[in-house]
Every structure is written in C-alpha cells, then in structure tokens.
Scaffold this active site. Structure first.
Site, PDB file in Angstrom:
ATOM      1  N   LYS A  22      46.864 -24.985  23.200  1.00  0.00           N
ATOM      2  CA  LYS A  22      47.301 -24.360  24.463  1.00  0.00           C
ATOM      3  C   LYS A  22      46.163 -23.543  25.055  1.00  0.00           C
ATOM      4  CE  LYS A  22      49.770 -20.395  24.350  1.00  0.00           C
ATOM      5  NZ  LYS A  22      49.182 -19.296  25.141  1.00  0.00           N
ATOM      6  N   ASN A  23      45.512 -22.741  24.228  1.00  0.00           N
ATOM      7  CA  ASN A  23      44.517 -21.782  24.743  1.00  0.00           C
ATOM      8  C   ASN A  23      43.170 -22.406  25.054  1.00  0.00           C
ATOM      9  OD1 ASN A  23      46.525 -19.946  24.631  1.00  0.00           O
ATOM     10  ND2 ASN A  23      45.722 -18.802  22.883  1.00  0.00           N
ATOM     11  N   CYS A 126      52.830  -7.619  29.516  1.00  0.00           N
ATOM     12  CA  CYS A 126      53.799  -8.485  28.842  1.00  0.00           C
ATOM     13  C   CYS A 126      54.256  -7.727  27.600  1.00  0.00           C
ATOM     14  CB  CYS A 126      53.159  -9.826  28.466  1.00  0.00           C
ATOM     15  SG  CYS A 126      51.916  -9.647  27.206  1.00  0.00           S
ATOM     16  N   ARG A 131      47.726  -5.477  29.229  1.00  0.00           N
ATOM     17  CA  ARG A 131      46.912  -6.620  29.647  1.00  0.00           C
ATOM     18  C   ARG A 131      46.115  -6.348  30.936  1.00  0.00           C
ATOM     19  NH1 ARG A 131      49.190 -10.967  26.859  1.00  0.00           N
ATOM     20  NH2 ARG A 131      47.139 -11.966  26.988  1.00  0.00           N
ATOM     21  N   ASP A 316      46.567 -13.925  17.055  1.00  0.00           N
ATOM     22  CA  ASP A 316      47.671 -14.856  17.338  1.00  0.00           C
ATOM     23  C   ASP A 316      48.325 -15.392  16.068  1.00  0.00           C
ATOM     24  OD1 ASP A 316      46.233 -16.376  20.323  1.00  0.00           O
ATOM     25  OD2 ASP A 316      47.148 -14.436  19.936  1.00  0.00           O
ATOM     26  N   ARG A 408      56.778 -21.989  24.928  1.00  0.00           N
ATOM     27  CA  ARG A 408      55.542 -21.745  25.670  1.00  0.00           C
ATOM     28  C   ARG A 408      54.334 -22.261  24.902  1.00  0.00           C
ATOM     29  NH1 ARG A 408      54.414 -15.909  27.292  1.00  0.00           N
ATOM     30  NH2 ARG A 408      52.648 -17.087  28.057  1.00  0.00           N
TER      31      ARG A 408
HETATM   32  C1  EPZ Z   1      43.601 -14.785  25.018  1.00  0.00           C
HETATM   33  O1  EPZ Z   1      44.230 -13.805  25.831  1.00  0.00           O
HETATM   34  C2  EPZ Z   1      44.727 -15.636  24.470  1.00  0.00           C
HETATM   35  N1  EPZ Z   1      45.451 -16.269  25.561  1.00  0.00           N
HETATM   36  C3  EPZ Z   1      45.681 -14.763  23.658  1.00  0.00           C
HETATM   37  O2  EPZ Z   1      46.672 -15.610  23.106  1.00  0.00           O
HETATM   38  C4  EPZ Z   1      44.905 -14.124  22.516  1.00  0.00           C
HETATM   39  O3  EPZ Z   1      45.761 -13.282  21.779  1.00  0.00           O
HETATM   40  C5  EPZ Z   1      43.741 -13.307  23.098  1.00  0.00           C
HETATM   41  O4  EPZ Z   1      42.911 -14.164  23.917  1.00  0.00           O
HETATM   42  C6  EPZ Z   1      42.876 -12.700  22.008  1.00  0.00           C
HETATM   43  O5  EPZ Z   1      42.372 -13.700  21.192  1.00  0.00           O
HETATM   44  C7  EPZ Z   1      44.945 -17.405  26.113  1.00  0.00           C
HETATM   45  O6  EPZ Z   1      43.901 -17.892  25.722  1.00  0.00           O
HETATM   46  C8  EPZ Z   1      45.750 -18.022  27.212  1.00  0.00           C
HETATM   47  P1  EPZ Z   1      41.583 -10.866  25.751  1.00  0.00           P
HETATM   48  P2  EPZ Z   1      43.341 -12.838  26.776  1.00  0.00           P
HETATM   49  O7  EPZ Z   1      41.083 -10.722  27.136  1.00  0.00           O
HETATM   50  O8  EPZ Z   1      42.127 -13.550  27.213  1.00  0.00           O
HETATM   51  C9  EPZ Z   1      41.826  -6.220  26.550  1.00  0.00           C
HETATM   52  C10 EPZ Z   1      48.823 -16.421  22.764  1.00  0.00           C
HETATM   53  O9  EPZ Z   1      49.700 -16.012  21.994  1.00  0.00           O
HETATM   54  N2  EPZ Z   1      41.318  -6.491  27.901  1.00  0.00           N
HETATM   55  O10 EPZ Z   1      40.665 -11.450  24.707  1.00  0.00           O
HETATM   56  O11 EPZ Z   1      44.245 -12.274  27.800  1.00  0.00           O
HETATM   57  C11 EPZ Z   1      43.210  -6.804  26.308  1.00  0.00           C
HETATM   58  O12 EPZ Z   1      44.210  -5.945  26.807  1.00  0.00           O
HETATM   59  C12 EPZ Z   1      48.018 -15.437  23.581  1.00  0.00           C
HETATM   60  O13 EPZ Z   1      48.492 -17.628  22.901  1.00  0.00           O
HETATM   61  C13 EPZ Z   1      40.959  -5.401  28.702  1.00  0.00           C
HETATM   62  O14 EPZ Z   1      41.063  -4.254  28.299  1.00  0.00           O
HETATM   63  O15 EPZ Z   1      42.937 -11.694  25.738  1.00  0.00           O
HETATM   64  C14 EPZ Z   1      43.247  -6.925  24.802  1.00  0.00           C
HETATM   65  O16 EPZ Z   1      43.575  -5.654  24.256  1.00  0.00           O
HETATM   66  C15 EPZ Z   1      48.524 -14.019  23.410  1.00  0.00           C
HETATM   67  N3  EPZ Z   1      40.492  -5.646  29.961  1.00  0.00           N
HETATM   68  C16 EPZ Z   1      41.791  -7.257  24.438  1.00  0.00           C
HETATM   69  O17 EPZ Z   1      41.007  -6.883  25.584  1.00  0.00           O
HETATM   70  C17 EPZ Z   1      40.349  -6.915  30.461  1.00  0.00           C
HETATM   71  O18 EPZ Z   1      39.891  -7.058  31.617  1.00  0.00           O
HETATM   72  C18 EPZ Z   1      41.556  -8.742  24.180  1.00  0.00           C
HETATM   73  O19 EPZ Z   1      42.137  -9.440  25.265  1.00  0.00           O
HETATM   74  C19 EPZ Z   1      40.712  -8.002  29.635  1.00  0.00           C
HETATM   75  C20 EPZ Z   1      41.186  -7.766  28.352  1.00  0.00           C
END
Ligand code: EPZ
Length: 429
Positions: A22-23, A126, A131, A316, A408
């Site tokens: 998915k990701n 969420c 996020r 995850d 999902r």
């Molecule tokens: C991706 O989400 C994945 N989703 C998530 O999987 C996964 O948990 C996550 O990466 C971490 O590996 C998809 O690929 C669609 P991040 P993403 O930006 O990109 C903070 C699932 O279950 N952050 O790496 O949204 C954020 O809040 C999902 O499949 C900021 O602070 O995650 C988090 O604490 C859940 N500012 C950390 O960074 C920003 O601008 C990592 O988030 C962006 C992120």
C-alpha cells in the site's frame, strides 16, 4: 459496518500470497501526475486507500484503466493499472477527498512541479496523531515555492518553476521525502535532501521516477541527490511486496504456531522486524518463492522493541507485535517513537485478557497463558490487525468491529488466513 468473527485456537499452515505494498503504491500513483504520458503500475493492491486515491486523481483529470484477470476476480486481487494525466483539469485537492486519506496531500508536489500551482486541503489528524505537514511546507519553500495557508488549504505557487536547493529534514518523514523528491525531479538544477527517509517505498518511487526520465541517485540512503529535468515521460513499474503485510502474517504464525510460506515476500526490506520475530522463537527462512515462518510447540519469548525510521523496527508493526507479546512467557517493553498516540489497541487487547500498562511512550506487556475471546473495536489500520492476531490465539469467539479500518491496508485478509486454517469470517452488522 462489517465485523470479523474469529474462533481462536487453530494453527496456521499453508501459503499466504503477499500483495503489493500500500505504502509504495500510493506515491507511485501520485507520480502519474508528473507526465502527460501513461504510467503503468503492476501489482497494485486492491485496497480502500487505493480506491480513494484513484478518486483524487480522477478529480485532477487523470484517466485510468485496469487490466488483468476476469472482472470479478480483479475486484479482489492486485492489478495492473494504467494512469494517464494527459491534462490536469483541476489543481485543487478538496477537503472532502483529502480528509479521507491523508496521503492524498502528497499530490501537492507533482501539481506544483507540473502546473506551477496547487491548492491542497490540509489533511487533518487521525487516530494515531496530529499528523502535521510543516516539513512539506518548509521543503517546498526551500525549492522556491510561495506558500500560504488559508481556510484549511495550502496554496502553493511556483510561477517560474521550482529551483533545486539543499534541504535538511529536521526529522525523518516518509511522505515529505516522497513529495520533495517528486518536486525536485522537475526543478531547475540540483537538489540535495539530507536526513531523508530510507524506506524501501522511497527507493521504489525513485526507481519509478528514474524510469520516467528523472535523475535521482542514492535513494535509500539519508542523502538523496536529484538533478532536475524539464519533463518526465510514461513508464512501466512494479509495486514492491508489502513488508508490513509480510511482518503482520509472520507475527500471526508466531502467535498461533504452524508453518506458512509468505509467497512473494522479500526479507531484504524487513530485516529488523524479521530478526525480532526470530528472537520470539519463530523460525524464519528465506526461500526462493518467499519467506517461510514456523513455530513449533515451544512458547513465545518476550522481546523488547523500540520503533524507529527504516531500517529500524517499523512503527506500522508495533501494534501487531504487541498482540504477539500478550502471550509471551514474561515481560516485554514496547516503545513508540514515531507517533504520539499509537497505543489505541492497548485497551482493546486488555478486553481479551492482555496485561499491558502504559507509561508515556512505553507499553509494558506481561504475557499471559491464555487470552479469552471478546467483542473488540478496531480504531486504526494497524491496531485492527493486532486484534485479529490476538483473536487467532484467544479461547472462544472474538468479534472485531469496524473492520473498514482493516480494508484500508490488508487485501483479502480473512480469505488469506482462513485458507491457512484460521476459523474466521466476515459478518455484516
Ligand atoms: C508514512 O506516513 C506511512 N504512510 C505510515 O503508515 C507510516 O507509519 C509512516 O510513514 C512512518 O513510517 C504511508 O506511506 C501512506 P512520516 P507519513 O511523515 O509519511 C511527523 C500505515 O499504517 N511529521 O514519516 O505520514 C509525523 O507526525 C501508515 O500504513 C511532522 O512532524 O509519516 C510523525 O510523527 C500509518 N511534520 C513523524 O513525523 C511533517 O511535515 C513521521 O511521519 C511530516 C511528518
């Protein structure tokens, strides 16, 4: 709303086909916006999140066609989908679409790169956290975009195109790495992204963009170098197997005992989690057609885990691992460092008899001999499958409510598990 009824106690034996990730599929689909030619993606999983992103892309004017097996079959199996963004008719991604699937926000990069403008709704939080998108905004500004936020929308413009730059991520972000890599692919000059995410899905996207004519090197390391090009062409690319699905089913076998071949799984993109699962007492072997997971009668060893960006233990898989630890022979500590609220599964696992206490970002799990089935509620995608893992080993019946969360991210979950001997079925409300 559908529920899944599980009667625990059966071992898992047989073969589980691993679907496309998915990701990986989501950013690859978004990359179709960057060219007016056709991007063909193979092994796209049939998931609610993929269907939701297709709605977003068609709203921008993307045409798509699905080919593969007979219609009724292709409804449930990974498919080949052709995406063609010949003309982008709308550079706005509206709240009612983006709020349903936050990765839709990522269209902001390709829209800016190709059209010089984008108006994308803030995705909102969420169940697992607020996020924020500050890293996306800072990064796009570093590439020369003008950005303001009003009325819940991010308005981004780059009338004269984006310009390459050096950007250091203050924290690792998978989504922001995807978006800046796509935006930089068509910027003028060179971009260097430091402290970039190293996830295999980032590598899958970089390889696809390069097949489309981009010039990206060192994706998969912390420093990615992108030399901008004027335009990208169509390509054909394959979605990598889902490492989170792989880890999930490996933990299910570790929980129930048995012997299962995870067909099509790749061990090289999941080393940390597979090593942790081995430490719990399961036997993991890489074979030609995938990964074989076995656990004989011996018990489940407690193992401490801290989630980290790749190549560390994936956040995850945290909920699923906690499900496994509920029946370990002793105490384990699970620390979540990526998201601020990713323990929603704790109180639901407790309903099955698990003994878990929370202190800040660390959960302490004292394994119990037996779990007992009960009605439980799914709260988010990965939490829902940790309840399934626990239910597979609980005595009696477990009813998991709100399984739309499962749909999902897990293709045909109940079919794949039932095929290996699990007693579970989907029932309507
Ligand atoms: C991706 O989400 C994945 N989703 C998530 O999987 C996964 O948990 C996550 O990466 C971490 O590996 C998809 O690929 C669609 P991040 P993403 O930006 O990109 C903070 C699932 O279950 N952050 O790496 O949204 C954020 O809040 C999902 O499949 C900021 O602070 O995650 C988090 O604490 C859940 N500012 C950390 O960074 C920003 O601008 C990592 O988030 C962006 C992120």
């Amino acid at each position: 709303m559908d529920r899944i009824k599980i009667v625990g106690g059966n071992q898992l034996n047989g073969t589980i086909p691993i679907s496309g990730a998915k990701n990986a599929a989501l950013p690859l689909m978004i990359a179709a916006l960057m060219t007016d030619e056709t991007l063909t993606l193979e092994n796209v999983p049939h998931l609610a999140d993929v269907e939701q992103l297709i709605r977003i892309l068609t709203n921008h004017g993307v045409d798509y066609s699905v080919n593969g097996r007979r219609e009724e079959q292709s409804q449930r199996y990974s498919r080949t989908i052709h995406f063609t963004a010949r003309n982008i008719v709308d550079t706005t991604a509206p709240y009612e679409l983006v709020s349903k699937m936050r990765a839709s926000f990522w269209v902001i990069g390709p829209l800016l790169a190709r059209m010089g403008q984008a108006r994308v709704s803030l995705p909102g939080g969420c169940a697992i956290g607020t996020r924020p998108v500050d890293l996306f905004i800072d990064g796009l500004k570093a590439l020369g975009a003008d950005i303001d936020i009003d009325n819940g929308y991010v308005n981004a413009t780059a009338r004269n195109g984006l310009v390459g730059n050096r950007y250091v991520f203050p924290k690792v972000s998978v989504g922001a790495t995807h978006v800046l890599m796509m935006a930089a692919a068509m910027a003028k000059g060179q971009t260097v992204l430091e402290n970039a995410a190293r996830e295999p899905e980032v590598v899958n996207l970089a390889e696809c963009l390069n097949a489309m004519g981009a010039r990206i090197s060192d994706a998969g390391s912390s420093t990615i170098v992108i030399d901008g090009v004027d335009r990208l062409s169509g390509a054909q690319h394959r979605v990598i197997p889902d490492r989170i699905e792989t880890g999930t089913y490996a933990m299910a076998v570790a929980m129930t005992g048995g012997d299962v071949l995870l067909e099509g799984a790749r061990a090289d993109i999941l080393e940390s989690a597979l090593d942790t699962i081995s430490q719990t007492g399961a036997e993991i072997t890489q074979v030609n057609s995938g990964i074989r997971v076995r656990r004989n009668g011996s018990g489940i060893n407690p193992v401490d885990v801290t989630t980290e960006p790749y190549p560390g233990f994936p956040t995850d898989l945290q909920a699923q691992f906690m499900g496994l630890m509920t029946r370990a022979r002793g105490r384990s500590k699970i620390t979540e460092t990526i998201f601020e609220n990713r323990f929603m599964h704790v109180q639901e696992l407790a309903r099955l008899g698990a003994r878990i206490s929370l202190s800040g970002q660390t959960a302490t799990v004292d394994g119990v001999e037996n779990l007992r089935g009960a009605p439980v509620m799914a709260t988010d995608l990965r939490a829902s499958v940790s309840l399934v893992i626990a239910g597979l080993a609980a005595e009696g019946e477990t009813m998991v409510h709100r399984v739309y969360h499962l749909d999902r991210g897990f293709e045909r979950l109940e079919e794949k598990l039932a095929h290996c001997g699990a007693q579970l079925e989907r029932v309507g409300e």
